[in-house]
Design a protein around this motif. Structure first.
Motif, PDB file in Angstrom:
ATOM      1  N   GLU A 287      26.557 -24.127 -34.563  1.00 19.72           N
ATOM      2  CA  GLU A 287      25.286 -24.854 -34.709  1.00 19.72           C
ATOM      3  C   GLU A 287      24.213 -23.970 -35.321  1.00 19.72           C
ATOM      4  O   GLU A 287      23.287 -24.461 -35.942  1.00 19.72           O
ATOM      5  CB  GLU A 287      24.803 -25.351 -33.348  1.00 19.72           C
ATOM      6  N   GLY A 288      24.320 -22.696 -35.106  1.00 17.21           N
ATOM      7  CA  GLY A 288      23.302 -21.781 -35.627  1.00 17.21           C
ATOM      8  C   GLY A 288      23.958 -20.645 -36.384  1.00 17.21           C
ATOM      9  O   GLY A 288      25.180 -20.538 -36.434  1.00 17.21           O
TER      10      GLY A 288
ATOM     11  N   ALA B 284      21.559 -32.760 -48.657  1.00 16.71           N
ATOM     12  CA  ALA B 284      22.949 -33.051 -48.285  1.00 16.71           C
ATOM     13  C   ALA B 284      23.737 -31.767 -48.117  1.00 16.71           C
ATOM     14  O   ALA B 284      23.260 -30.671 -48.451  1.00 16.71           O
ATOM     15  CB  ALA B 284      23.586 -33.926 -49.350  1.00 16.71           C
ATOM     16  N   LEU B 285      24.950 -31.908 -47.613  1.00 15.92           N
ATOM     17  CA  LEU B 285      25.828 -30.754 -47.391  1.00 15.92           C
ATOM     18  C   LEU B 285      26.110 -30.052 -48.716  1.00 15.92           C
ATOM     19  O   LEU B 285      26.464 -30.692 -49.706  1.00 15.92           O
ATOM     20  CB  LEU B 285      27.137 -31.240 -46.763  1.00 15.92           C
ATOM     21  N   GLY B 286      25.942 -28.756 -48.734  1.00 18.14           N
ATOM     22  CA  GLY B 286      26.160 -27.972 -49.952  1.00 18.14           C
ATOM     23  C   GLY B 286      24.948 -27.914 -50.851  1.00 18.14           C
ATOM     24  O   GLY B 286      24.958 -27.200 -51.853  1.00 18.14           O
ATOM     25  N   GLY B 287      23.914 -28.649 -50.520  1.00 13.88           N
ATOM     26  CA  GLY B 287      22.719 -28.687 -51.368  1.00 13.88           C
ATOM     27  C   GLY B 287      21.686 -27.657 -50.955  1.00 13.88           C
ATOM     28  O   GLY B 287      21.824 -26.991 -49.926  1.00 13.88           O
TER      29      GLY B 287
ATOM     30  N   GLY C 179      27.752 -32.500 -40.446  1.00 13.34           N
ATOM     31  CA  GLY C 179      28.315 -31.306 -39.800  1.00 13.34           C
ATOM     32  C   GLY C 179      27.884 -30.004 -40.426  1.00 13.34           C
ATOM     33  O   GLY C 179      28.460 -28.956 -40.148  1.00 13.34           O
ATOM     34  N   GLY C 180      26.868 -30.051 -41.266  1.00  4.24           N
ATOM     35  CA  GLY C 180      26.411 -28.834 -41.935  1.00  4.24           C
ATOM     36  C   GLY C 180      25.447 -28.032 -41.075  1.00  4.24           C
ATOM     37  O   GLY C 180      25.054 -28.456 -39.985  1.00  4.24           O
ATOM     38  N   LEU C 181      25.086 -26.879 -41.589  1.00  6.06           N
ATOM     39  CA  LEU C 181      24.182 -25.968 -40.894  1.00  6.06           C
ATOM     40  C   LEU C 181      22.999 -25.691 -41.825  1.00  6.06           C
ATOM     41  O   LEU C 181      23.183 -25.263 -42.963  1.00  6.06           O
ATOM     42  CB  LEU C 181      24.931 -24.672 -40.578  1.00  6.06           C
TER      43      LEU C 181
ATOM     44  N   ARG D 235      18.858 -24.338 -47.401  1.00  7.59           N
ATOM     45  CA  ARG D 235      20.138 -24.835 -47.902  1.00  7.59           C
ATOM     46  C   ARG D 235      20.981 -25.302 -46.729  1.00  7.59           C
ATOM     47  O   ARG D 235      20.731 -24.896 -45.580  1.00  7.59           O
ATOM     48  CB  ARG D 235      20.876 -23.767 -48.712  1.00  7.59           C
ATOM     49  N   ILE D 236      21.935 -26.162 -47.044  1.00  5.46           N
ATOM     50  CA  ILE D 236      22.852 -26.623 -45.994  1.00  5.46           C
ATOM     51  C   ILE D 236      24.222 -26.091 -46.328  1.00  5.46           C
ATOM     52  O   ILE D 236      24.726 -26.310 -47.438  1.00  5.46           O
ATOM     53  CB  ILE D 236      22.897 -28.160 -45.943  1.00  5.46           C
ATOM     54  N   GLU D 237      24.794 -25.376 -45.412  1.00  2.00           N
ATOM     55  CA  GLU D 237      26.131 -24.847 -45.686  1.00  2.00           C
ATOM     56  C   GLU D 237      27.111 -25.306 -44.612  1.00  2.00           C
ATOM     57  O   GLU D 237      26.720 -25.666 -43.493  1.00  2.00           O
ATOM     58  CB  GLU D 237      26.107 -23.320 -45.798  1.00  2.00           C
ATOM     59  N   GLN D 238      28.364 -25.257 -44.999  1.00  2.00           N
ATOM     60  CA  GLN D 238      29.441 -25.626 -44.076  1.00  2.00           C
ATOM     61  C   GLN D 238      29.565 -24.528 -43.033  1.00  2.00           C
ATOM     62  O   GLN D 238      29.663 -23.352 -43.389  1.00  2.00           O
ATOM     63  CB  GLN D 238      30.741 -25.749 -44.883  1.00  2.00           C
TER      64      GLN D 238
END
Lengths: 138, 207
Positions: free
Chosen positions: A62-63, B146-149, B115-117, B174-177
């Motif tokens: 989550e982090g 969005a995820l990966g963006g 499900g991204g971070l 950014r959003i990463e997996q």
């Protein structure tokens, strides 16, 4: 696998003294919350790894956890039941030299409450007294 | 609305006098700029704490000196608990100044539901605006992320009269997996780092 340098100039180092407080690496830079040392000491590579596992098992993806210290000091020891002399012992473990004020770990992408619980678990692994700190904005 | 600080002039300089001042609950400060001379001041520590809590940039000085000033540098002790010193720059509320402000995220990113971070790459940006209109922070709406963006400084919502000094292509968030918890790097069980020798590239023995 515990952290250690890839290349070193010398295999063995002198003990040294830990004087004063940290003037670098004493602010939260990458995450939103951090854990700050209040005492000087050596943190073993295995301890850093134990702390990382304790924290990551809690945050569970989550982090994001950042490790701000690196064990670049080799600590040697002489085996038990060895007679005096015969030179300096062989490197035993790697340790990070920590001064009061050093930020040890940082967390981003979690709430303050989650970060506090996570760092409380992590702090129990550490050989130095620590405190919870937040990012300081300009 | 600028904070009002009750300042007093400092007559005695030096580390001993400054230490006494801090013990009495005041924070030393210096005021300079606009081609005028320096003024050595002291401010009550409680007012400095309020100033930092409100994240105010411009302050109104009252008491020994009556000026408007911009908080330029804040010096902290190594543990980051006490403020040791403040640098104040004389400023006209209409003049343009460059300051660093915080970035506040707004909204729930779409990538989080996938499900991204969400990772903050940059927490603060530099802006230029009139001294009287410095915002507390800039808002970044991450709802469509969005995820990966990623979102850059160009996506920040700038209030009127505020321009960005930080390059617009600076990635803010950014959003990463998320990586797996049990991810282990290949281990080198030899347990000995390579020793850099004086002569050649490498050697197993210390020189």
């Amino acid at each position: 696998m515990a952290l250690m340098p890839k290349r070193v100039k010398h295999r063995k180092s002198q003990r040294g003294r830990i004087k004063g407080s940290a003037t670098r690496g004493n602010t939260v830079v990458f995450g939103d919350y951090g854990i700050q040392s209040l005492e000087p000491g050596w943190v073993k590579a295995t301890t850093i790894e134990a702390g990382r596992i304790a924290a990551q098992q809690y945050v569970r993806g989550e982090g994001k956890l950042y490790i701000r210290i690196f064990p670049d000091k080799s600590v040697s020891s002489t085996p038990l039941e060895t007679r005096m002399g015969k030179g300096k012992g062989e490197p035993d473990f790697w340790a990070a030299v920590v001064k009061p004020g050093t930020i040890l770990y940082e967390l981003g992408g979690v709430t303050e409450q989650q970060a506090k619980v996570c760092f409380a678990r992590l702090a129990s692994k550490l050989p130095v007294k620590v405190r919870f700190v937040e990012r300081r904005y300009a | 609305m600028a904070e009002v600080l009750d300042v007093e002039k400092r007559e005695q300089m030096g580390s001993s006098a400054t230490r006494r001042l801090r013990r009495d609950g005041r924070v030393p400060a210096v005021l300079y700029g606009h081609g005028e001379g320096n003024e050595h001041l002291s401010i009550p520590a409680a007012q400095v704490k309020t100033l930092l809590r409100h994240r105010s940039k411009t302050v109104e000085l009252a008491g020994a000196v009556k000026e408007t000033a911009l908080v330029s540098i804040v010096q902290w002790d190594p543990l980051g608990i006490e403020v040791l010193h403040l640098d104040l720059i004389r400023v006209n509320l209409k003049e343009l100044v460059q300051v660093t402000v915080a970035v506040h995220r707004h909204g729930d990113a779409a990538g989080l539901r996938q499900g991204g971070l969400l990772i903050d790459n940059t927490h603060e940006v530099e802006i230029e605006c009139s001294a009287g209109q410095i915002p507390e922070g800039l808002v970044l709406n991450v709802t469509d992320l969005a995820l990966g963006g990623h979102m850059t400084a160009a996506d920040l919502e700038l209030p009127e009269g505020v321009s960005l000094v930080t390059p617009v292509d600076t990635v803010i968030a950014r959003i990463e997996q998320p990586k797996g918890v049990a991810e282990e790097e290949p281990t080198d069980q030899a347990g000995e780092p390579e020793v850099i020798s004086k002569g050649g590239d490498k050697s197993g023995e210390e020189g």
